[in-house]
Write an enzyme that holds these catalytic residues in place. Structure first.
Site, PDB file in Angstrom:
ATOM      1  CB  THR A  27      50.565 -66.503 -43.966  1.00  0.00           C
ATOM      2  OG1 THR A  27      51.732 -65.988 -44.423  1.00  0.00           O
ATOM      3  CG2 THR A  27      49.544 -65.714 -43.544  1.00  0.00           C
ATOM      4  N   GLY A  28      52.217 -69.431 -43.391  1.00  0.00           N
ATOM      5  CA  GLY A  28      53.324 -70.297 -43.832  1.00  0.00           C
ATOM      6  C   GLY A  28      54.013 -70.448 -42.511  1.00  0.00           C
ATOM      7  N   GLY A  56      58.685 -69.080 -40.841  1.00  0.00           N
ATOM      8  CA  GLY A  56      57.185 -69.318 -40.338  1.00  0.00           C
ATOM      9  C   GLY A  56      57.207 -69.774 -39.270  1.00  0.00           C
ATOM     10  CB  SER A  78      63.983 -62.493 -51.324  1.00  0.00           C
ATOM     11  OG  SER A  78      65.231 -63.258 -51.614  1.00  0.00           O
ATOM     12  CE1 TYR A 126      61.137 -66.681 -53.536  1.00  0.00           C
ATOM     13  CE2 TYR A 126      63.220 -65.656 -53.670  1.00  0.00           C
ATOM     14  CZ  TYR A 126      62.184 -66.146 -52.933  1.00  0.00           C
ATOM     15  OH  TYR A 126      62.383 -65.798 -51.532  1.00  0.00           O
TER      16      TYR A 126
END
Length: 232
Positions: free
Chosen positions: A7-8, A14, A129, A142
């Protein structure tokens, strides 16, 4: 030859993953939301198959996976970010961050699950992250989504391991993608110097870690930092 769904896949990490898995001979299908030109370029460069799909839309994800068929490796790169004080984050922005970064994983894992369970095998790789590990000022929303990704990864590894499905996570540091486009170059340089390796990362750095996790048959439930030692 494995079927790898990313995905992405039209940009950044990605797209680098699409290139690396396609180069080693896998059948690669990638989802992207709206950047048709970038998706076409990645597809032409790699031979991978693009499918336009917002991972936050469960019905769209189900339709996409019906086109794909069986999946061996599922790599969940789709993600968005937001910079600003928590008090300035509108509720709609908060909701969209969680819809893409967390709920998108829920949709995609569930869509791939029938094939995984039928073959008693599968590898899922999520993308968190370093801020999901330690948090970042002015990136609270985030950071919260990426912390949720880590918790979800560990829980799914325990839940799905008996069914032959491995679930792991990469936690990138400062990676030079378009997410960094608005960051002052001086700040990026300062962060590079704070990392023991003395540089910021590239999308290829993260993609190589994904290849390792896809193949590492005795590794599950792990968070692999790809941050140059910025967070240890």
């Amino acid at each position: 030859m494995s079927t790898v769904v990313i995905t992405g896949g039209s940009r950044g990490i990605g797209a680098a993953a699409v290139e690396l898995f396609a180069a080693r001979g896998d059948r690669v299908v990638f989802l992207y939301e709206k950047n048709h030109d970038a998706a076409r370029a990645v597809a032409q460069r790699t031979g991978a198959v693009p499918i336009c799909c917002d991972v936050a839309d469960g019905k769209a994800v189900e339709a996409a996976f019906r086109q794909i068929g069986d999946v061996d490796v599922l790599i969940l790169c789709a993600g968005i970010c937001h910079y600003g004080l928590l008090s300035s984050v509108e509720e709609s922005v908060w909701d969209r961050l969680f819809a893409v970064n967390v709920k998108g994983i829920y949709h995609c894992v569930n869509a791939a699950m029938p094939a995984f369970l039928r073959r008693h095998a599968g590898s899922v790789i999520t993308v968190s992250s370093m801020w999901g590990q330690v948090g970042a000022s002015c990136e609270a929303a985030y950071s919260a989504t990426k912390g949720a990704v880590i918790a979800l990864t560990k829980a799914l590894a325990k839940e799905l391991g008996p069914s032959g499905i491995r679930v792991n996570c990469v936690a990138p540091g400062v990676i030079l993608t378009d997410m960094c486009a608005g960051v002052d170059p001086r700040i990026l340089e300062e962060m590079a110097q704070e990392a023991p390796v003395g540089r910021n990362g590239t999308p290829a750095d993260v993609a190589k870690a994904m290849v390792y996790l896809a193949d590492a048959e005795f590794v599950t439930g792990q968070i692999l930092p790809v941050n140059g030692g910025y967070v240890i």
